[in-house]
Design a protein around this motif. Sequence first.
Motif, PDB file in Angstrom:
ATOM      1  N   GLU A 111       0.967  -1.212   0.076  1.00 30.85           N
ATOM      2  CA  GLU A 111      -0.025   0.087   0.088  1.00 30.85           C
ATOM      3  C   GLU A 111       0.922   1.782  -0.596  1.00 30.85           C
ATOM      4  OE1 GLU A 111      -3.993   2.358   2.695  1.00 30.85           O
ATOM      5  OE2 GLU A 111      -2.733   0.679   2.714  1.00 30.85           O
ATOM      6  N   GLN A 112       0.691   2.517  -0.637  1.00 30.78           N
ATOM      7  CA  GLN A 112       1.649   3.316  -1.212  1.00 30.78           C
ATOM      8  C   GLN A 112       0.925   4.711   0.231  1.00 30.78           C
ATOM      9  OE1 GLN A 112       4.293   2.481  -3.447  1.00 30.78           O
ATOM     10  NE2 GLN A 112       3.084   0.790  -3.453  1.00 30.78           N
ATOM     11  N   ALA A 113       1.867   5.644  -0.014  1.00 28.45           N
ATOM     12  CA  ALA A 113       1.595   6.329   0.799  1.00 28.45           C
ATOM     13  C   ALA A 113      -0.096   6.876   0.503  1.00 28.45           C
ATOM     14  CB  ALA A 113       2.339   7.552   1.558  1.00 28.45           C
ATOM     15  N   ASP A 114      -0.251   7.032  -0.545  1.00 30.79           N
ATOM     16  CA  ASP A 114      -1.377   8.487  -1.829  1.00 30.79           C
ATOM     17  C   ASP A 114      -2.263   7.441  -1.655  1.00 30.79           C
ATOM     18  OD1 ASP A 114      -0.254   5.966  -3.477  1.00 30.79           O
ATOM     19  OD2 ASP A 114      -0.046   7.282  -4.909  1.00 30.79           O
ATOM     20  N   GLY A 237       3.688   3.177   5.054  1.00 33.79           N
ATOM     21  CA  GLY A 237       2.203   3.893   3.662  1.00 33.79           C
ATOM     22  C   GLY A 237       1.049   3.206   3.928  1.00 33.79           C
ATOM     23  N   ALA A 238       0.888   2.534   5.114  1.00 33.26           N
ATOM     24  CA  ALA A 238      -0.564   2.491   5.187  1.00 33.26           C
ATOM     25  C   ALA A 238      -0.739   2.769   6.224  1.00 33.26           C
ATOM     26  CB  ALA A 238      -0.450   0.269   5.542  1.00 33.26           C
ATOM     27  N   THR A 274       7.693   1.671   4.314  1.00 32.34           N
ATOM     28  CA  THR A 274       8.900   2.750   4.439  1.00 32.34           C
ATOM     29  C   THR A 274       8.089   3.546   4.452  1.00 32.34           C
ATOM     30  OG1 THR A 274       8.486   2.890   1.926  1.00 32.34           O
ATOM     31  CG2 THR A 274      10.890   1.670   2.267  1.00 32.34           C
ATOM     32  N   THR A 275       8.787   4.814   4.802  1.00 30.56           N
ATOM     33  CA  THR A 275       7.315   5.710   4.899  1.00 30.56           C
ATOM     34  C   THR A 275       6.053   5.580   3.854  1.00 30.56           C
ATOM     35  OG1 THR A 275       9.251   7.150   4.829  1.00 30.56           O
ATOM     36  CG2 THR A 275       8.792   7.008   6.978  1.00 30.56           C
TER      37      THR A 275
END
Length: 292
Positions: A111-114, A237-238, A274-275
Amino acid sequence: MDELDLIRNRAETTGFAPAEHLTPARERLLAAARGERRSRPRRWLWIAGGSVGLAAAITAVVALAPTEQVGVGPSVAHADPVKVLTAAASSALKEPAKPPRPDQFLYVKTEQADHHFREVWFSVDGTRDGLIGTTKIGGCRNGKAPNYGTNDPRKEGMLEDCTPKPVYRTDLPTTADAMLAYLNSQPGTQKDNPTAMGKDVWGLVDEQVLQPASYAALFEAAAKVPGLTALDHVTDGAGRPGVGITFPVPPGSSPNAKPIVMVFDATTYQFLGTTDSAVTVKTYVDEVGQRP
């Protein structure tokens, strides 16, 4: 001890945020104080307990409120980054080795931060066709792999020379020094470049599978990278909280260069992502397109 002494002592343990980050917090603090004075005749101890009240209020706003509410960035962790990565290595050694069948596929969902998602299906032994999203990946069989996703329809499916690339890695070192030498030997990697090293470490834990001893060696090798910092109160990211390990950009890098920040669970020290992205599912399936 006056209020400045109290604030100074607090700053030694928590640190001050940049001035531009404190403006919204200061405004909310003053607004809250004005509202409190209107509603309570005793004036919220601004006079009766001026020094203690002021220092405690500032500490509460800056140090205790969630960072997204006050605009303060992630704080430097009290933990040493070497200790965090060493704990991650110990955690990896406790994981049972679960070798997959050669004909299976590694399924990874990130899952991406967006809030966009990425799904991949990689052949365990590298000989079967896989998927990245909806794009086919040619498996390498008998030294040949079909070419998919080309811009030239005439080349679609044409065979090219190849070497199988198993996603289940049994060929990697199991000691920190040997793993560090392996990372430094990768094509395009500048020796002891922390950003390149961080990308290589991330690439091995993100969408590949290592044996427990190799995972441990990887984290122990990462701990040898100079300039690492640990960060408290970061999220992957989630949005899952954890402790972050930052691989800094080297001096002279582009102003747009962004450091790799790997996130580990603050209790178990398992890798989360990662962040910018988070590994939310990682398992084996029997067919391309199958989800657990």
